[in-house]
Design an enzyme around this catalytic site. Structure first.
Site, PDB file in Angstrom:
ATOM      1  CG  HIS A 116      -0.367   0.188   2.541  1.00  0.00           C
ATOM      2  ND1 HIS A 116      -0.013  -0.993   3.270  1.00  0.00           N
ATOM      3  CD2 HIS A 116       0.161   1.222   3.165  1.00  0.00           C
ATOM      4  CE1 HIS A 116       0.504  -0.392   4.644  1.00  0.00           C
ATOM      5  NE2 HIS A 116       0.497   0.884   4.333  1.00  0.00           N
TER       6      HIS A 116
ATOM      7  CG  ASP B  23       0.193  -3.998   2.784  1.00  0.00           C
ATOM      8  OD1 ASP B  23       0.173  -3.395   2.072  1.00  0.00           O
ATOM      9  OD2 ASP B  23       0.277  -3.544   3.943  1.00  0.00           O
TER      10      ASP B  23
ATOM     11  CB  SER C  75       3.267   1.811   6.149  1.00  0.00           C
ATOM     12  OG  SER C  75       1.894   1.562   6.903  1.00  0.00           O
TER      13      SER C  75
END
Length: 404
Positions: A85, A115, A197
């Protein structure tokens, strides 16, 4: 008089010194990731983004930031691990090294289901490669650190403990309110914020034990963050580096959960009653219902590359006269069949209810059965309803391929 260590305990030294040394060991391998997308203006001056802007003139602008960690050097390239993402939708990706140098990065491979993504940059001047640890050796209350680029402010280190070694978190891959996958993660109480992230979760030996990916951001919730265990990530990362995508069994259906369809039909009846679309639910994507948000602000993990679509919330494209026996309350509606599914005769509005004698009630169950029970080339028997009649068909599962 000197002290002694009680029987059964091991002296490990000053934890703060171990943390300082561990961070110093890994930090040079941590990078910031910049996702740049095309922004432009269409007719009437409306703002266009991403693919919509490709048709006209536009400029590349920063659309998001994240983190990454270098885990390998080979053939003049340094390979960076990050989250899918973080780079999703990017027209250009840049990596910012710890010395401030900005380098253009190429996307080697990406996988929405897990992911994870792998980027590559020129390895000139890259001297540090992070050591990969063993996430299966983690213990509850063990100290860990999250390193990354929160809020785009530059490198930051937060420390906490492992709260849960293995936790299964439901997620909405397409951020449409449909829980269509489950992610196995490590829960930590180290602060993970927007921009963290893709960065590494490390132990006090300076080894990468996870890839930071999500947090719970509900009101009143504090210090619940999640990382992908490195032992789960490495097989995926190796496959991404080798071929750019993850091979999985391929059925070939765009789907919508039957329960979601009924819910949207009920909201349609409510809309007729009030003369409007209540809360904009009809045929639209619903808000996130997963409860777990990634550190970019949503629980989205991207499009399922195996099922061409895994519940996009497109109930507007499904016939309102769906015919089913009264006792059929769960299943998966076929919005479109391609590849193996099309060859086997599956059609629009067929409702899949069973694989090989195992009940299939949701898109998540469909995916989990395919990915955990089947291999590429295996045969599968599908039970489905068409016009109220139960039918069966068999097909041979194909292989997922990289999307153009």
């Amino acid at each position: 008089m000197g002290g002694s260590t009680p029987s059964g305990l091991v002296a490990t030294g000053d934890p703060s010194e171990r943390a300082i040394n561990a961070a110093a060991k890994v930090s040079p391998a941590v990078v910031s990731i910049i996702n740049e997308q095309l922004f432009g203006f269409g007719l009437g001056g409306q703002k266009l983004e991403g693919d919509d802007a490709k048709e006209g003139e536009g400029i590349l602008r920063e659309a998001g930031v994240g983190s990454g960690v270098i885990i390998k050097k080979k053939d003049g390239k340094a390979y960076i691990v990050t989250n899918y993402h973080v780079v999703a939708g990017a027209q250009k990706v840049r990596a910012v090294l710890t010395n401030g140098e900005i380098r253009e990065a190429s996307v080697v491979g990406e996988d929405q289901i897990t992911d994870l993504a792998v980027l590559a940059i020129d390895d000139k001047g890259i001297d540090t490669v992070a050591e990969v640890g063993d996430s299966s050796a983690l213990r509850k209350a063990e100290f860990v650190m999250a390193i990354g680029n929160p809020l785009g402010l530059g490198e930051s280190i937060t420390m906490g403990v492992v709260s849960v070694i293995e936790e299964v978190v439901p997620v909405s891959l397409n951020q449409n309110g449909v829980i269509d996958w489950e992610q196995e993660v490590i829960r930590v109480d180290a602060a993970i914020n927007q921009g963290n992230s893709g960065g590494p979760l490390i132990d006090l030996n300076g080894r990468v034990v996870g890839i930071n990916s999500m947090k719970i951001a509900d009101f009143g919730v504090e210090s619940i963050g999640y990382a992908i265990p490195i032992n789960k990530a490495m097989p995926v990362l190796e496959e991404l580096m080798a071929q750019g995508f993850v091979s999985r069994p391929y059925l070939g259906v765009y789907t919508l959960d039957l329960q979601q369809y009924w819910r949207q039909q009920d909201m349609g009846d409510l809309g007729d009653l009030f003369g409007e679309d209540p809360e904009g639910w009809l045929g639209e994507e619903e808000g996130s219902g997963s409860g777990a948000e990634d550190s970019e602000g949503a629980a989205e993990q991207g499009k399922d590359g195996e099922e061409p679509d895994g519940g996009e919330g497109e109930a507007g494209g499904t016939s309102s006269d769906l015919k089913l026996p009264d006792n059929v309350l769960a299943g998966v509606i076929v919005l479109e069949a391609v590849g193996p599914a099309l060859k086997a005769g599956l059609q629009f509005n067929d409702v899949i209810v069973d694989f090989d004698g195992h009940a299939i009630g949701t898109t998540m169950e469909l995916r989990k059965y395919l990915y955990s029970k089947k291999k590429i080339g295996d045969s599968i028997e599908i039970s489905y309803y068409r016009d109220g009649e139960l039918k069966k068909t068999k097909l041979k599962l194909g292989e997922s391929v990289a999307e153009e």
